[in-house]
Design a protein around this motif. Structure first.
Motif, short mmCIF file in Angstrom:
data_model
loop_
_atom_site.label_atom_id
_atom_site.label_comp_id
_atom_site.label_asym_id
_atom_site.label_seq_id
_atom_site.Cartn_x
_atom_site.Cartn_y
_atom_site.Cartn_z
N LEU A 125 16.74 31.53 -28.28
CA LEU A 125 15.31 32.30 -28.10
C LEU A 125 14.83 32.85 -29.27
CD1 LEU A 125 16.05 34.29 -24.66
CD2 LEU A 125 14.32 32.27 -24.85
N TYR A 126 15.74 33.46 -29.93
CA TYR A 126 15.28 34.05 -31.38
C TYR A 126 14.87 33.08 -32.14
CZ TYR A 126 14.46 37.34 -34.91
OH TYR A 126 13.86 38.14 -36.16
N ALA A 153 10.23 33.36 -20.57
CA ALA A 153 10.84 32.49 -21.08
C ALA A 153 11.86 31.87 -20.18
CB ALA A 153 11.37 32.50 -22.53
N ALA A 173 15.42 33.36 -20.68
CA ALA A 173 15.47 34.66 -20.45
C ALA A 173 15.64 35.05 -19.10
CB ALA A 173 14.34 35.30 -21.07
#
Length: 352
Positions: A11-12, A189, A192
């Protein structure tokens, strides 16, 4: 931990590539660095709890780190609501200070740089951790603060734990509703979603465990090892298992434990019910009690005068099915964990 590390890194990394114009490898390295920074923040958060606990004479056995948070294991409960409140708020206070420092760094660093992006994410994560952990429900720090407040008002720690546990379940349900709403609005997301669902599940289970421990705590005063421990029927070394069981039946004590004694009459071993159950009935006349017994030194011992809290601590430290109850050097009974569970949680079904 591995799954969460992968999810947060991916994600990051996607965010870092968009913000910093990095390649795939660079994005993943930045994402992994962010995970390491998160773990460092969690460690400092838990050290806030640990150092405050030690300040008030409470020993700390260890700190468990997770991406979703951490846990500081202490050797005893806080002695007063005030100490409980200070220990519970120390962690969020550290996170708030870290968040404020990261916010200052974000404002000072040039936008569009790696340092600015990392500072911004650390600011967001620490502020969110500080706010979320301050919610008034166990197992969150705010739940411990709520427990301290109810404890101070009612003079009943168990009441405080139960109230904070039920509020914690409400927080877990609120988190679940938030996840559903964000998913329906496509504001979440895909990667997530399982992370936040895991947060809600963790909160629900932690709150339920707190409620359970409060109910157990109310019944600890009922623990009396002299009454709860099963009697011990001594049988000499080499006695066939079938003969030992026959003697127990003749004595009218079917629940008695079988203790193997030496020629001096000292108990040296304890027949293990699990091992006995594994021996077919037709073979028991040819199997000696020694073969299905555990050496006494391998069985955790409890003094007959131990109170409920000491017994529960021993069970947590040395999990087992049986515990020898002693009076000095003499064995006066055997505590079965199923009997203790039935006493402390009568509404739950246990296997004997």
């Amino acid at each position: 931990m591995l799954l969460l590390t992968v999810v947060v890194t991916v994600l990051y990394a996607a965010l870092a590539r968009r913000q910093l114009d990095l390649g795939p490898l660079g994005g993943y390295l930045v994402g992994l660095g962010f995970v390491i920074s998160l773990l460092g923040s969690v460690l400092l958060h838990e050290l806030g709890h640990a150092l405050t606990a030690r300040r008030y004479g409470i020993g700390v056995r260890g700190i468990t780190l997770e991406l979703l948070g951490g846990y500081t294991e202490m050797d005893r409960d806080a002695p007063s609501p005030r100490v409980e409140l200070l220990i519970s708020l120390a962690g969020p206070a550290v996170s708030a200070v870290l968040g404020a420092g990261a916010v200052a760094a974000t404002l000072a660093l040039p936008a569009g740089t790696l340092g600015h992006q990392l500072a911004f994410q650390l600011a967001v994560s620490n502020v969110v951790v500080a706010i979320f952990n301050s919610l008034p429900g166990l197992p969150l720090d705010g739940g411990r603060a709520l427990r301290a407040a109810v404890w101070a008002l009612t003079r009943d720690r168990h009441r405080g734990t139960e109230v904070a546990g039920w509020v914690g379940r409400a927080v877990a349900l609120g988190t679940l509703v938030l996840v559903v709403v964000l998913t329906m609005r496509r504001a979440l997301a895909p990667l997530a979603l399982p992370l936040l669902l895991l947060v809600a599940l963790t909160l629900w289970r932690g709150a339920g465990q707190s409620i359970r421990m409060a109910r157990i705590g109310r019944r600890l005063h009922l623990v009396d090892l002299a009454r709860l421990g099963r009697p011990v029927l001594p049988v000499p070394v080499g006695t066939p298992l079938a003969e030992a069981q026959r003697r127990r039946d003749e004595a009218g004590a079917p629940e008695a434990a079988l203790g193997v004694v030496d020629s001096a009459g000292r108990t040296v071993a304890l027949v293990d019910p699990a091992r006995v159950a594994a021996v077919p009935p037709e073979r028991r006349p040819w199997v000696a009690v020694d073969e299905v017994a555990r050496d006494l030194s391998a069985v955790p011992a409890l003094p007959v005068g131990a109170d409920g809290e000491r017994v529960l601590e021993a069970v947590r430290t040395h999990p087992g099915a049986q515990y020898v109850v002693t009076s000095g050097e003499d064995v006066v009974g055997v505590l079965h964990i199923a009997d203790l569970a039935q006493l402390l949680e009568p509404e739950r079904k246990t296997n004997t």
